[in-house]
Design an enzyme around this catalytic site. Structure first.
Site, PDB file in Angstrom:
ATOM      1  CB  SER A   1      -5.094   5.188   1.570  1.00 20.17           C
ATOM      2  OG  SER A   1      -5.711   6.292   1.926  1.00 20.17           O
TER       3      SER A   1
ATOM      4  CG  ASP B   1     -12.016   1.991  11.106  1.00 23.08           C
ATOM      5  OD1 ASP B   1     -11.084   1.437  10.128  1.00 23.08           O
ATOM      6  OD2 ASP B   1     -11.924   3.289  11.092  1.00 23.08           O
TER       7      ASP B   1
ATOM      8  CE  LYS C   1      -9.944   6.882   5.648  1.00 18.51           C
ATOM      9  NZ  LYS C   1      -9.523   7.852   6.432  1.00 18.51           N
TER      10      LYS C   1
ATOM     11  CG  ASP D   1     -10.612  -0.249   6.992  1.00 23.83           C
ATOM     12  OD1 ASP D   1     -12.026  -0.129   7.061  1.00 23.83           O
ATOM     13  OD2 ASP D   1      -9.910   0.536   7.287  1.00 23.83           O
TER      14      ASP D   1
ATOM     15  NE  ARG E   1      -3.591   3.611  13.357  1.00 19.76           N
ATOM     16  CZ  ARG E   1      -3.835   3.921  12.001  1.00 19.76           C
ATOM     17  NH1 ARG E   1      -3.227   3.436  10.939  1.00 19.76           N
ATOM     18  NH2 ARG E   1      -4.929   4.721  11.831  1.00 19.76           N
TER      19      ARG E   1
ATOM     20  CB  SER F   1      -7.041   2.189  10.225  1.00 19.34           C
ATOM     21  OG  SER F   1      -7.409   2.221   8.770  1.00 19.34           O
TER      22      SER F   1
ATOM     23  CG  ASP G   1     -11.775   4.452   7.801  1.00 24.68           C
ATOM     24  OD1 ASP G   1     -11.517   3.368   7.413  1.00 24.68           O
ATOM     25  OD2 ASP G   1     -11.325   5.275   8.349  1.00 24.68           O
ATOM     26  NE  ARG G   2      -7.715   2.989   5.797  1.00 25.54           N
ATOM     27  CZ  ARG G   2      -6.800   3.848   5.550  1.00 25.54           C
ATOM     28  NH1 ARG G   2      -6.001   3.671   4.264  1.00 25.54           N
ATOM     29  NH2 ARG G   2      -5.944   4.605   6.435  1.00 25.54           N
TER      30      ARG G   2
ATOM     31  CD  GLU H   1      -7.245  10.407   2.523  1.00 23.47           C
ATOM     32  OE1 GLU H   1      -6.557  11.430   3.210  1.00 23.47           O
ATOM     33  OE2 GLU H   1      -7.449   9.441   3.370  1.00 23.47           O
TER      34      GLU H   1
END
Length: 567
Positions: free
Chosen positions: A383, A295, A394, A293, A28, A122, A297-298, A381
């Protein structure tokens, strides 16, 4: 396939020294580096492809997706051209290059692909002045383990050439198969453009009771929801799954058009950046809110009037209510996993259910090993990431569907469910303070000096008096993890200070962007008495924060007056 075969070229290059993948997060960097530095992206893609053994690479299938951020289309074309030149037989790509990270994991596992390349940074900002990233997922659908990331990095430091088919052009908008004849290749190279949602949606149908969720969203006394895709990859997923499949009104979904700059805001689902959703929820019209988010996953969960569910609480509440999900009623629950900085709320649920908890370093790749070995059913997590063994990533939308399933089964509001959980298990007050954009050398010396201080034998037993509170140090360490599956040891994963009342302070260095560094400070305190469950987390934790600032001297040594972000 028309015309003469497409030539395969070998292009000389020189290595870059800074292409070490940040664990499972991949590489990244600022977008300008990928876009402007000669061969920066091809070097890394070649290193990823060369990390796959030649026998496994030739003729194999891989998955490619992106979160739609700026430079994704150009990067996707380069990945395709290089995959063809390196002997990959088939690529599965989401329409218009779009695939969420959970969907990539799903497709890899479904078709038994050799792996996948995800173009995402992300939750980091997009656009020409933002960040870009390349992430490699392996054959189990999960992020590359450290041994693979290390191999990629070693290759990147000695690379002398890369292979590419610069004349190969694909139409990312057209669903279906495209085939290309290449020079010196016996079989045509094949690209399949797929609907980004369908395969993933089919998996979700096997996990949840969609009828129960649909009744919640459309039946008498229907739950009004508000879901913010934050102009990332999740727009098509939210519309197709929550609106088309489960019946939520179309205006339940906002910011669902993927934009290269995410509308000028970081696509980070927290109270700092998901302000559009937060303001809508504060109005009281909606009973459930969620944001994702870039992509996918969050996620973040909000209740009516903007009631915030912390990620650690969300993980623990999901664990306590897995019986609401058909998948877990059928498969059972074998164990839980959480990253070390995540609050210990999950541990109390695990104890009541008599299942083990695995405490790992930050990074989903550590959970993948546990799930592959059958040890772990649910992981999370702090986050804003939660997932289960249905994938090896995730999964934000999965977590939202879990919450909707719980609401449908329990017939309570988000706030009622959270407060019932606190009454049963106690409340873990928790905050994370991020000091972002720091000079790496400065953070190195701060963490070095702090480690010397807190791991000295004389530190244990020290007392810190702050106002009416006196905290006694019971234990300190520099966290290291021994993988119970393969015995791999991962060291220096954060400094822990545990006090006699089980309160915790944690300091951890994060450098996922590669160019600047972040120090994360975590504080946690447990309150069993229900009369103490209505306090503001920062007020409860302020004595611990005062101790952390005193021993670290982080403000004095960085020139900062406070953290960049508080979650």
């Amino acid at each position: 396939m028309e015309g003469s075969p497409i030539p395969v070229l070998t292009v000389p290059t020189v290595p870059y020294e800074d292409q070490r993948p940040a664990g499972g997060g991949g590489l990244r960097r600022p977008t300008g580096l990928f876009e402007g530095q000669r061969n920066y992206l091809p070097n890394f893609i070649q290193s990823v492809l060369s990390s796959i053994d030649l026998r496994d690479r030739q003729g194999c299938t891989m998955v490619v997706g992106s979160d739609g951020r700026y430079f994704s289309r150009t990067a996707t074309e380069i990945v395709v051209q290089m995959a063809a030149a390196n002997g990959i037989g088939r690529l599965i790509i989401g329409q218009n290059g779009i695939l969420s990270t959970p969907a990539v994991s799903c497709i890899i596992r479904k078709i038994k692909a050799a792996g996948g390349i995800i173009l995402t940074a992300s939750h980091c900002p997009g656009g020409p002045g933002g960040e870009f990233g390349v992430k490699f997922n392996v054959a189990n659908g999960g992020p590359a383990p450290d041994v693979v990331s290390d191999k990629i990095y070693q290759i990147s430091k000695t690379i002398e050439e890369y292979a590419i088919c610069p004349d190969l052009r694909i139409d990312l908008s057209r669903l279906g198969r495209q085939e290309f004849d290449l020079e010196n290749k016996f079989k045509p190279f094949r690209v399949e453009i797929v609907d980004p949602v369908d395969i993933y949606l089919n998996l979700l149908r096997t996990i949840f009771d969609f009828n129960a969720i649909k009744s919640l969203l459309t039946g008498p006394g229907q739950l009004k929801i508000r879901v913010d895709a934050m102009h990332g990859v999740m727009g098509p997923y939210v519309r197709k799954v929550l609106c088309d499949e489960l019946g939520a009104p179309a205006n339940s979904a906002i910011n669902c058009v993927p934009l290269e700059d995410f509308g000028g805001q970081p696509p980070d689902p927290n109270l700092t950046y998901a302000t559009t959703l937060l303001e809508a929820m504060k109005g009281g019209e909606y009973g459930f809110g969620a944001a994702f988010d870039a992509d996918g996953d969050r996620y973040m969960i909000l209740g009516r009037n903007g009631f915030f569910v912390s990620p650690s609480d969300s993980l623990a509440i999901i664990a306590a209510n897995l019986s609401c999900i058909p998948y877990f009623r059928q498969m059972g629950v074998r164990g839980f996993g959480r990253s070390m900085p995540t609050s210990m709320a999950l541990d109390r649920v695990a104890k009541s259910m008599k299942v083990p908890v695995y405490e790992t370093p930050a990074g989903w790749r550590f959970f993948s090993n546990l799930m592959d070995s059958g040890r772990c059913s649910l992981c999370g997590e702090e986050s804003f990431g939660t997932g289960s063994d249905h994938l090896r990533e995730k999964d934000g939308l999965w977590a939202v569907l879990v919450w909707l399933s719980i609401l449908a089964a329990r017939k309570q509001s988000v706030e009622e469910i959270v407060r019932d959980h606190w009454a049963k298990f106690g409340r873990h007050y928790y905050c994370r303070f991020d000091y972002e954009g720091l000079e790496p050398k400065t953070t190195y010396y701060i963490m070095r000096d702090l480690e010397a201080l807190v791991t000295d034998k004389s530190f244990v037993g020290q007392q810190f008096a702050v106002g009416n509170h006196v905290y006694s140090v019971a234990k300190t360490d520099c966290f290291e993890y021994v993988d119970p599956v393969d015995g791999t040891v991962t060291k220096k994963q954060g400094l822990r200070i545990i006090f006699s009342d089980a309160s915790r302070l944690i300091f951890r260095l994060s450098s996922s962007s590669g160019m600047r560094a972040t120090i994360r400070l975590y504080a946690e305190s447990y309150e069993r008495d229900p009369s103490g469950h209505d306090q503001e987390p920062q007020a409860v934790l302020s004595p611990l924060i005062a101790i952390a600032l005193k021993i670290s001297q982080i403000h004095e040594r960085t020139g900062r007056r406070g953290p960049t972000v508080i979650t």
